[in-house]
Enzyme design. Structure first.
Site, mmCIF file in Angstrom:
data_model
loop_
_atom_site.group_PDB
_atom_site.id
_atom_site.type_symbol
_atom_site.label_atom_id
_atom_site.label_comp_id
_atom_site.label_asym_id
_atom_site.label_seq_id
_atom_site.Cartn_x
_atom_site.Cartn_y
_atom_site.Cartn_z
ATOM 1 N N HIS A 77 0.813 -1.206 0.000
ATOM 2 C CA HIS A 77 0.000 0.000 0.000
ATOM 3 C C HIS A 77 0.854 1.267 0.000
ATOM 4 O O HIS A 77 2.009 1.263 0.447
ATOM 5 C CB HIS A 77 -0.939 0.002 1.211
ATOM 6 C CG HIS A 77 -2.045 -1.014 1.094
ATOM 7 N ND1 HIS A 77 -3.176 -0.985 1.878
ATOM 8 C CD2 HIS A 77 -2.193 -2.071 0.255
ATOM 9 C CE1 HIS A 77 -3.968 -1.987 1.529
ATOM 10 N NE2 HIS A 77 -3.388 -2.670 0.555
ATOM 11 N N GLU A 79 0.779 4.006 1.771
ATOM 12 C CA GLU A 79 1.239 4.523 3.067
ATOM 13 C C GLU A 79 2.419 3.697 3.584
ATOM 14 O O GLU A 79 3.398 4.244 4.101
ATOM 15 C CB GLU A 79 0.111 4.453 4.115
ATOM 16 C CG GLU A 79 -1.172 5.152 3.717
ATOM 17 C CD GLU A 79 -2.158 4.272 2.979
ATOM 18 O OE1 GLU A 79 -1.727 3.490 2.102
ATOM 19 O OE2 GLU A 79 -3.359 4.364 3.275
HETATM 20 N N1 LIG Z 1 -5.330 3.375 1.948
HETATM 21 C C1 LIG Z 1 -5.099 2.525 0.938
HETATM 22 C C2 LIG Z 1 -6.080 1.685 0.480
HETATM 23 C C3 LIG Z 1 -5.814 0.858 -0.582
HETATM 24 N N2 LIG Z 1 -4.592 0.873 -1.152
HETATM 25 C C4 LIG Z 1 -4.357 0.069 -2.352
HETATM 26 C C5 LIG Z 1 -4.429 -1.386 -2.290
HETATM 27 C C6 LIG Z 1 -4.896 -1.738 -3.676
HETATM 28 O O1 LIG Z 1 -3.800 -1.680 -4.594
HETATM 29 C C7 LIG Z 1 -5.858 -0.633 -4.003
HETATM 30 C C8 LIG Z 1 -7.287 -0.925 -3.606
HETATM 31 O O2 LIG Z 1 -7.858 -1.641 -4.636
HETATM 32 P P1 LIG Z 1 -9.443 -1.773 -4.800
HETATM 33 O O3 LIG Z 1 -9.916 -2.704 -3.728
HETATM 34 O O4 LIG Z 1 -10.038 -0.387 -4.650
HETATM 35 O O5 LIG Z 1 -9.610 -2.324 -6.182
HETATM 36 O O6 LIG Z 1 -5.378 0.466 -3.267
HETATM 37 C C9 LIG Z 1 -3.622 1.725 -0.694
HETATM 38 O O7 LIG Z 1 -2.503 1.777 -1.238
HETATM 39 N N3 LIG Z 1 -3.875 2.508 0.369
HETATM 40 ZN ZN LIG Z 2 -3.130 -0.079 3.644
#
Ligand SMILES: Nc1ccn([C@H]2C[C@H](O)[C@@H](COP(=O)(O)O)O2)c(=O)n1
Ligand SMILES: [Zn+2]
Length: 159
Positions: A77, A79
């Protein structure tokens, strides 16, 4: 006389988080994070992507299917990447600008790193267990949560 229509700190740091998100290969959610010191110095940046050495083209980007065939098992992710990218910086009292509200796993990393404020843009998974758990931990740990208020200023970059 000095210019008066310059962007403010929040626009600057969230703008950088939004630009950083554009590096993501995730087809559905591109997320960016920008960690900033109390003196408004940028300490680190991150976006969601596959771990180093894991070829983007060889990894799954699907949301659904067998768990091992989805991106969720592998993607790092935004963060967490920003925290890991800042290994030599002290993050105590820093704030993180994120384009999407942190999940529970990133919340743990944010708290453990000493970051004291999360400024977030999107919150599309607000009602998920992950977001509920993240808010619960942030509250217990005294991490301030600040929804970003878009200023409405639009900008175009010729890249
Ligand atoms: N705070 C966040 C939340 C999600 N992510 C990333 C993880 C996945 O690559 C994407 C979420 O995918 P989705 O379920 O919307 O198709 O976003 C992040 O980096 N930070
Ligand atoms: Zn996360």
């Amino acid at each position: 006389m000095k210019r008066t229509d310059y962007i403010n700190w929040d626009e600057y740091f969230m703008g950088i988080a939004l630009l950083t998100a554009m590096r993501s290969k995730d087809p559905s959610s591109q997320v960016g994070a920008c960690i900033v010191s109390p003196e408004n110095k940028i300490l680190s940046l991150g976006y969601n992507g596959m771990p180093i050495g894991c070829d983007d083209d060889a990894m799954p980007w699907d949301r659904e299917g067998e768990p091992l065939d989805t991106k969720y098992m592998y993607v790092c992710h935004a963060e967490l990447n920003a925290i890991l990218n800042s290994a030599h910086n002290n993050l105590k009292g820093a704030r993180v600008y994120v384009t999407l509200f942190p999940c529970n796993e990133c919340a743990k990393a944010i708290i453990q790193s000493g970051i004291s404020e999360v400024v977030y843009y999107g919150d599309k998974y607000h009602d998920s267990d992950s977001s509920v758990a993240a808010r619960f931990m942030f509250k217990k740990a005294g991490v301030r949560l600040t929804p970003y208020t878009p200023s409405g200023r639009r900008t175009e970059l010729e890249l």
